[in-house]
Design a protein around this motif. Structure first.
Motif, short mmCIF file in Angstrom:
data_model
loop_
_atom_site.label_atom_id
_atom_site.label_comp_id
_atom_site.label_asym_id
_atom_site.label_seq_id
_atom_site.Cartn_x
_atom_site.Cartn_y
_atom_site.Cartn_z
N LEU A 351 1.51 -8.53 -11.74
CA LEU A 351 1.71 -7.82 -10.47
C LEU A 351 3.18 -7.67 -10.13
O LEU A 351 3.58 -6.75 -9.41
N TYR A 352 4.01 -8.58 -10.65
CA TYR A 352 5.45 -8.51 -10.37
C TYR A 352 6.11 -7.29 -11.01
O TYR A 352 7.27 -6.98 -10.70
N PHE A 353 5.40 -6.61 -11.89
CA PHE A 353 5.95 -5.37 -12.42
C PHE A 353 6.09 -4.32 -11.32
O PHE A 353 6.96 -3.44 -11.39
N ALA A 354 5.25 -4.38 -10.29
CA ALA A 354 5.29 -3.39 -9.21
C ALA A 354 6.64 -3.38 -8.49
O ALA A 354 7.29 -2.32 -8.40
N PRO A 355 7.13 -4.52 -7.96
CA PRO A 355 8.44 -4.48 -7.30
C PRO A 355 9.58 -4.20 -8.26
O PRO A 355 10.58 -3.59 -7.86
N GLY A 400 5.04 2.35 2.44
CA GLY A 400 4.63 1.26 1.55
C GLY A 400 4.03 0.10 2.30
O GLY A 400 3.01 -0.49 1.88
N LEU A 401 4.62 -0.27 3.44
CA LEU A 401 4.08 -1.36 4.25
C LEU A 401 2.71 -1.01 4.81
O LEU A 401 1.80 -1.86 4.86
N ILE A 402 2.53 0.24 5.22
CA ILE A 402 1.23 0.66 5.75
C ILE A 402 0.17 0.62 4.65
O ILE A 402 -0.95 0.14 4.86
N VAL A 403 0.54 1.12 3.47
CA VAL A 403 -0.40 1.10 2.34
C VAL A 403 -0.79 -0.33 1.99
O VAL A 403 -1.97 -0.64 1.78
N PHE A 404 0.19 -1.23 1.95
CA PHE A 404 -0.07 -2.62 1.62
C PHE A 404 -1.01 -3.25 2.66
O PHE A 404 -2.00 -3.91 2.31
N ALA A 418 0.02 -2.94 -5.26
CA ALA A 418 1.12 -2.71 -6.19
C ALA A 418 1.98 -1.55 -5.72
O ALA A 418 3.22 -1.64 -5.70
N PHE A 419 1.34 -0.44 -5.33
CA PHE A 419 2.11 0.72 -4.88
C PHE A 419 2.86 0.41 -3.59
O PHE A 419 4.04 0.78 -3.43
N GLY A 420 2.20 -0.25 -2.65
CA GLY A 420 2.87 -0.58 -1.40
C GLY A 420 4.07 -1.48 -1.60
O GLY A 420 5.14 -1.27 -1.01
N TRP A 421 3.91 -2.49 -2.45
CA TRP A 421 5.01 -3.42 -2.73
C TRP A 421 6.16 -2.69 -3.43
O TRP A 421 7.33 -2.87 -3.09
#
Length: 517
Positions: A351-355, A400-404, A418-421
């Motif tokens: 999951l750290y690949f996202a940021p 991104g924050l809203i999506v997360f 992942a997208f939000g982050w």
């Protein structure tokens, strides 16, 4: 300001991006030599004739020195977040709860602020290279101490000192970029430097969590010590002193050791002397004292064109970014029955690949967009044109924050997390680059002082959010809490709007302190 070459050969060199020297007539009819580049524009600042001037170094030399800075910048946050995945292993060893052990990271995060502030007077007085060298050496020593710590108290003490001494590369990076690169090059180099320390918080736990599949937490920290050893080696092999006194060039020509970094030829003894700070101490006469630099540092904070975009904008932006990396495990590791996603440690690592992807996309975006703004607006408008880069990034971060938050609230696919982050991390780097480049343009003679305040407010935000992020989500739900965070960063952008509107007047009314180097 632009000028044209009078010689066709010079024009050809300028088109190839090489500096050329031409005679330009001023309004009084006198002539002065000016170096041009690329499109015929005058280089800013104008380099001296000294081969020891970092502005005159070759492309390879400049970028090898920049390369030596990158590992230390990455490790500043990398080292602290490295330990966020070992709490579950430390808790039974020390007969503590996981929540109690997790507090070991907070003092180290906090001490990055004062550590960065205190490194500035040293690098202005004695040079950039020894501060970078001792920062990496002492960080290595305290990482080894944390590896063999017998109990929680000693481990936390080592981590606190690690944060204090490891902050220097995040602060002096602006100075090193300013020392070596011209105005038209700086935004790209700031972007590279900022990307290195903003990707570190994700790359560290990513590697650490993979290693924990096969190692205990102590060998895991031993690997971190190895990374610090590599950083130290890079500084020793590729690092060089970039501090150059442009106010006393005549004295430089009569003395080969007028300031740190002056030398006619390379010698091992001279390089060691510069690394350790011996030469910087010996040649510090005439440079500002430690108290002078510190007082200038405090004075700069009263300048609204620095205070608003750092304390009122960068802090809330980075607050949520650090809060995300500090709490993400508590959202995805618990099983679905407990409200989580039931990730395995391997899946959590991935999951750290996202940021990291979000940060790299922001690096590519900033590489292009900041140059576009400089070409399009800087000649016609003020330095505040740099701040146009803030607004699209803020919108991406808020989305991104809203999506997360909505993904967590309705337990949607982890892809939304992942997208939000990633979008939030894009926002962080893009804004850090824009604000850093703007402040470096406004305060070119106080790059280290500016870098210290950028780091300070970023750290303060990251330190405070760890105490209320989870409680806020539990009390109000992720949809509301992360939605409010999105509102905060949009509201914080008004500090940038005010700076863009009034910045030019503020700079005239509240000038910077006298240059120190």
């Amino acid at each position: 300001m632009a000028s044209e070459t009078e010689n066709p050969k010079d024009a050809a060199l300028a088109e190839q991006g090489q500096a050329v020297t031409v005679e330009a007539k001023d309004g009084a009819g006198s002539s002065a030599s000016s170096q041009l580049v690329t499109d015929g524009s005058v280089l800013s600042p104008q380099p001296s004739t000294s081969p020891d001037d970092p502005l005159n170094w070759s492309w390879a030399k400049k970028h090898s020195v920049l390369l030596a800075l990158i590992p230390g910048s990455m490790l500043s946050d990398w080292a602290l977040t490295w330990g966020t995945v070992v709490f579950e292993l430390q808790a039974p060893e020390w007969n503590m709860t996981v929540e109690a052990v997790a507090q070991s990271v907070s003092p180290g995060i906090f001490m990055q602020g004062p550590g960065g502030l205190l490194s500035v007077p040293l690098c202005q007085r004695y040079g950039r290279l020894p501060v970078l060298f001792w920062s990496q050496l002492l960080s290595l020593a305290f990482t080894i101490g944390a590896t063999f710590a017998p109990d929680y108290a000693s481990f936390t003490a080592m981590r606190t000192l690690q944060g204090f001494f490891g902050a220097a590369p995040q602060v002096i990076g602006l100075s090193i970029v300013h020392d070596m690169f011209f105005f038209h090059e700086r935004a790209r180099k700031v972007n590279i430097w900022a990307a290195s320390f903003l990707i570190g918080p994700y790359l560290g736990p990513f590697i650490s969590s993979l290693l924990l599949q096969h190692l205990g937490w102590r060998p895991d920290f031993g690997v971190l010590a190895g990374f610090y050893g590599f950083s130290l080696l890079m500084v020793i092999v590729f690092g060089d002193e970039t501090l150059f006194d442009r106010t006393n060039l005549e004295k430089r020509e009569t003395s080969e050791s007028a300031v740190t970094g002056t030398r006619r030829s390379f010698s091992v003894a001279g390089h060691v002397s510069r690394l350790l700070g011996i030469e910087g101490f010996r040649t510090s006469a005439g440079r500002p004292g430690l108290w002078t630099v510190f007082s200038h540092q405090l004075l700069l904070l009263t300048r609204p064109y620095l205070f608003l975009p750092t304390a009122l904008f960068i802090m809330p932006i980075t607050m949520w970014t650090i809060g995300m990396v500090s709490t993400i495990s508590q959202f995805v590791l618990p099983p679905p029955i407990a409200g989580g996603y039931g990730f395995s440690l391997i899946a959590f690592s991935m999951l750290y690949f996202a940021p990291m992807i979000g940060t790299l996309v922001a690096e590519a975006w900033g590489h292009w967009f900041n140059d576009f703004l400089a070409r399009r607006f800087m000649g016609r408008y003020s330095l505040e044109s740099r701040l146009f880069a803030v607004y699209p990034a803020v919108l991406v971060g808020a989305a991104g924050l809203i999506v997360f938050g909505q993904t967590l609230q309705h337990h949607l696919s982890w892809v939304g997390l992942a997208f939000g982050w990633g979008m939030l991390c894009f926002c962080t780097l893009a804004n850090m680059t824009a604000i850093s480049a703007y402040l470096l343009d406004c305060l070119p003679d106080h790059a280290a002082l500016t870098g210290a305040w950028l780091n300070f407010w970023r750290v303060i935000g990251g330190f405070t959010v760890t105490y209320f992020q989870i409680q806020w989500v539990v009390r109000n739900g992720p949809g509301i809490s992360f939605g409010c965070q999105a509102v905060v960063i949009v509201g914080a952008a008004f500090a940038v709007v005010a700076t863009q509107v009034y910045g030019k007047k503020w700079r005239a009314k509240f000038p910077a302190p006298a240059p120190e180097n």
